[in-house]
Design a protein around this motif. Structure first.
Motif, short mmCIF file in Angstrom:
data_model
loop_
_atom_site.label_atom_id
_atom_site.label_comp_id
_atom_site.label_asym_id
_atom_site.label_seq_id
_atom_site.Cartn_x
_atom_site.Cartn_y
_atom_site.Cartn_z
N PRO A 1 44.47 41.11 37.34
CA PRO A 1 44.57 41.68 38.69
C PRO A 1 43.41 42.62 39.06
O PRO A 1 42.92 42.60 40.18
CB PRO A 1 45.90 42.44 38.67
CG PRO A 1 46.72 41.69 37.65
CD PRO A 1 45.77 41.19 36.62
N PHE A 2 42.94 43.43 38.09
CA PHE A 2 41.90 44.42 38.41
C PHE A 2 40.57 43.78 38.78
O PHE A 2 39.71 44.43 39.37
CB PHE A 2 41.69 45.40 37.24
CG PHE A 2 41.12 44.76 36.00
CD1 PHE A 2 39.75 44.53 35.87
CD2 PHE A 2 41.96 44.37 34.95
CE1 PHE A 2 39.24 43.93 34.72
CE2 PHE A 2 41.45 43.78 33.80
CZ PHE A 2 40.08 43.55 33.69
N VAL B 1 36.54 30.91 35.91
CA VAL B 1 36.20 32.30 35.62
C VAL B 1 37.38 32.98 34.95
O VAL B 1 38.49 32.99 35.50
CB VAL B 1 35.81 33.05 36.91
CG1 VAL B 1 35.47 34.51 36.60
CG2 VAL B 1 34.61 32.37 37.57
N ALA C 1 33.29 31.27 32.41
CA ALA C 1 32.71 32.61 32.25
C ALA C 1 33.76 33.59 31.78
O ALA C 1 34.91 33.55 32.23
CB ALA C 1 32.14 33.08 33.60
N CYS D 1 40.68 32.90 37.16
CA CYS D 1 41.84 33.15 36.27
C CYS D 1 41.68 34.50 35.58
O CYS D 1 41.78 34.60 34.35
CB CYS D 1 41.95 32.03 35.25
SG CYS D 1 42.13 30.41 36.00
N LYS E 1 47.85 34.31 40.74
CA LYS E 1 48.54 35.48 41.25
C LYS E 1 48.43 36.60 40.23
O LYS E 1 48.16 36.27 39.06
CB LYS E 1 50.02 35.20 41.58
CG LYS E 1 50.80 34.39 40.57
CD LYS E 1 50.85 34.83 39.14
CE LYS E 1 51.54 36.11 38.83
NZ LYS E 1 51.53 36.44 37.35
N LEU F 1 56.90 28.81 30.93
CA LEU F 1 56.14 28.11 31.98
C LEU F 1 56.55 26.64 32.11
O LEU F 1 56.40 26.04 33.16
CB LEU F 1 54.64 28.17 31.65
CG LEU F 1 53.86 29.39 32.13
CD1 LEU F 1 52.41 29.27 31.74
CD2 LEU F 1 54.01 29.59 33.62
N ILE G 1 51.73 23.94 36.11
CA ILE G 1 50.32 24.35 36.20
C ILE G 1 49.46 23.10 36.45
O ILE G 1 48.59 23.08 37.32
CB ILE G 1 49.87 25.08 34.91
CG1 ILE G 1 50.83 26.23 34.55
CG2 ILE G 1 48.43 25.55 35.01
CD1 ILE G 1 50.91 27.36 35.53
N THR H 1 38.68 33.21 30.67
CA THR H 1 39.05 32.14 29.73
C THR H 1 40.18 32.62 28.80
O THR H 1 40.18 32.33 27.61
CB THR H 1 37.83 31.67 28.90
OG1 THR H 1 37.27 32.81 28.24
CG2 THR H 1 36.79 31.00 29.75
N GLY H 2 41.14 33.37 29.37
CA GLY H 2 42.29 33.85 28.60
C GLY H 2 43.42 32.83 28.62
O GLY H 2 43.20 31.62 28.74
N GLY I 1 48.22 30.46 42.43
CA GLY I 1 49.08 30.00 41.33
C GLY I 1 50.53 30.45 41.35
O GLY I 1 51.04 30.88 40.31
N GLY J 1 31.66 36.22 35.65
CA GLY J 1 31.98 35.36 36.79
C GLY J 1 30.92 35.40 37.87
O GLY J 1 30.64 34.39 38.52
N1 LIG Z 1 51.09 31.54 37.17
C1 LIG Z 1 51.58 32.14 36.10
O1 LIG Z 1 52.75 32.02 35.79
C2 LIG Z 1 50.69 32.98 35.25
C3 LIG Z 1 50.92 33.05 33.86
C4 LIG Z 1 50.07 33.87 33.11
C5 LIG Z 1 49.08 34.62 33.74
N2 LIG Z 1 48.93 34.53 35.09
C6 LIG Z 1 47.96 35.37 35.80
O2 LIG Z 1 46.65 35.03 35.40
C7 LIG Z 1 45.84 36.20 35.34
C8 LIG Z 1 45.22 36.27 33.94
O3 LIG Z 1 46.27 36.37 32.98
P1 LIG Z 1 46.04 35.91 31.46
O4 LIG Z 1 47.40 35.94 30.85
O5 LIG Z 1 45.24 34.69 31.40
O6 LIG Z 1 45.20 37.16 30.92
P2 LIG Z 1 44.20 37.19 29.68
O7 LIG Z 1 43.93 38.62 29.40
O8 LIG Z 1 44.72 36.30 28.60
O9 LIG Z 1 42.87 36.50 30.26
C9 LIG Z 1 42.08 37.08 31.26
C10 LIG Z 1 40.61 36.84 30.91
O10 LIG Z 1 39.80 37.23 32.02
C11 LIG Z 1 38.62 37.83 31.49
N3 LIG Z 1 37.97 38.62 32.55
C12 LIG Z 1 38.24 39.85 33.00
N4 LIG Z 1 37.40 40.18 34.00
C13 LIG Z 1 36.59 39.13 34.20
C14 LIG Z 1 35.51 38.87 35.09
N5 LIG Z 1 35.12 39.75 36.01
N6 LIG Z 1 34.88 37.67 35.00
C15 LIG Z 1 35.28 36.77 34.09
N7 LIG Z 1 36.29 36.96 33.22
C16 LIG Z 1 36.94 38.13 33.27
C17 LIG Z 1 39.12 38.63 30.31
O11 LIG Z 1 38.09 38.95 29.40
C18 LIG Z 1 40.14 37.66 29.71
O12 LIG Z 1 39.56 36.79 28.75
C19 LIG Z 1 46.76 37.39 35.64
O13 LIG Z 1 46.60 37.78 36.97
C20 LIG Z 1 48.15 36.85 35.45
O14 LIG Z 1 49.11 37.40 36.33
C21 LIG Z 1 49.71 33.71 35.84
#
Ligand SMILES: NC(=O)c1ccc[n+]([C@@H]2O[C@H](COP(=O)([O-])OP(=O)(O)OC[C@H]3O[C@@H](n4cnc5c(N)ncnc54)[C@H](O)[C@@H]3O)[C@@H](O)[C@H]2O)c1
Length: 323
Positions: A74-75, A9, A34, A71, A95, A251, A274, A11-12, A121, A56
């Motif tokens: 936070p919100f 869930v 998703a 994935c 996280k 990373l 990862i 795909t960023g 994570g 999701g």
């Molecule tokens: N472990 C690490 O070091 C690490 C590194 C990067 C990001 N993260 C964490 O991962 C999370 C995502 O970060 P990112 O960089 O991938 O962000 P991102 O914005 O690249 O991707 C997030 C994706 O989630 C989608 N999304 C939002 N709400 C959703 C929902 N209800 N259902 C399905 N998809 C939804 C968004 O459209 C977006 O495509 C954050 O909490 C961030 O802290 C952790």
């Protein structure tokens, strides 16, 4: 069970890393992904031969799964975890656990009630340099902990707003609070201050937390997001006669530096943490490994600490971290 049907869930950026790791595991089939951004979901789905869904909740309601990777930013935490718990589905979640503490506490309570297998994570825990650092610092030996996260403001739209990310301390520097717990033990009190952004709706531009550990050690962890580059991300622990320092350049690029009166030793690792955390979770689900390094309840302790640091800065009071 010898094969796992998995959903992802979000795909960023970070989902891309997990999808790459998961699709390299022969025991895993990613059946669905998703994301509300349709093209992003479709590109990710096509890459791993999965179905693309618009959100999701639909994935969790309709797909036959053995586990799900959450994935999302936070919100978006709370409803997805609740849906996974309702159907007894093991989940990996990135996280930070949530924008606040209450949402994470409620998920933790329900995970515990169902005895659900979970993983979070906090990827630094999967680095051999962190394990080496921990071995150099027996419990009670650290005296001083200093950490800093000096970086640019991440480019994703949800990040600069408090209601999107929760702010730098909760979203990013949480990795250093986690590392501080691993290397120096639990924290019993946090005082903090922050430099608010000029725009009231934006998260602070700088913050510092002063920590008192249960062992009596003291420390500070600072954060800033005003650079155009990542300048320094790491934690130094000083014990009698030695300094142990762990840093992250990216990373996949981590370093351990150990300094004593006899000189300096440096260990580097470019292993993929990862992939390591995904491998561990899959192995536990398949019954090949006994335990997950960072289950939800353990991550809640770090989240409560980062939350305490954030609250102490906003309220100008000392806070006792409590799950
Ligand atoms: N472990 C690490 O070091 C690490 C590194 C990067 C990001 N993260 C964490 O991962 C999370 C995502 O970060 P990112 O960089 O991938 O962000 P991102 O914005 O690249 O991707 C997030 C994706 O989630 C989608 N999304 C939002 N709400 C959703 C929902 N209800 N259902 C399905 N998809 C939804 C968004 O459209 C977006 O495509 C954050 O909490 C961030 O802290 C952790």
């Amino acid at each position: 069970m010898s094969r796992l049907r998995v959903g992802v869930v979000g795909t960023g950026f970070i989902a891309g890393r997990h999808l790459a790791a998961l699709s390299g595991l022969p025991e895993v089939e990613v059946v669905a992904v998703a994301d509300p951004v349709r093209e992003r979901a479709e590109v990710a789905a096509a890459r791993v031969g999965a179905r693309a869904l618009p959100d999701g909740a639909a994935l969790l309601a309709g797909e036959e799964l053995d586990a799900v990777w959450l994935c999302v930013p936070p919100f978006a935490h709370g409803p997805l975890e609740a849906a996974a718990v309702d159907r007894g589905l093991p989940f990996f979640v990135e996280k930070p656990l949530a924008l606040d503490l209450d949402t994470a506490r409620e998920v933790a309570r329900r995970v515990e009630e169902r005895s659900l297998t979970t993983a979070v994570g906090y990827h630094w825990r999967h680095l051999d340099v962190v394990q080496r650092a921990a071995a150099l610092l027996p419990p009670g030996t650290p005296r001083l902990v200093t950490g800093c996260w000096q970086d640019k403001t991440p480019g994703v739209a949800w990040w600069p707003r408090r209601e999107g990310s929760g702010g730098q301390v909760l979203e990013q520097t949480t990795h250093l609070f986690d590392l501080a717990r691993v290397l120096a033990g639990e924290v019993v009190s946090v005082a903090a201050a922050e430099r608010p952004a000029a725009d009231e709706g934006e998260v602070a531009t700088a913050a510092v937390a002063v920590l008192t550990f249960a062992s009596g050690a003291v420390g500070s962890i600072s954060s800033t997001r005003v650079l155009g580059w990542r300048n320094a991300v790491g934690l130094q622990v000083v014990a009698d006669g030695q300094v142990v320092e762990v840093g992250e350049r990216s990373l996949d690029d981590h370093e351990l530096r150990v300094v004593t009166a006899d000189g300096e030793e440096v260990h580097r690792t470019d292993a993929d943490p990862i992939a390591a955390e995904d491998r561990e979770f899959v192995d536990v689900l398949l019954g090949r490994a006994e335990r997950v390094r960072v289950p939800y309840a353990e991550a809640l302790r770090t989240h409560a600490l980062a939350w305490a640091a954030d609250r102490a800065a906003r309220e100008g009071t000392a806070v006792r971290p409590a799950c």
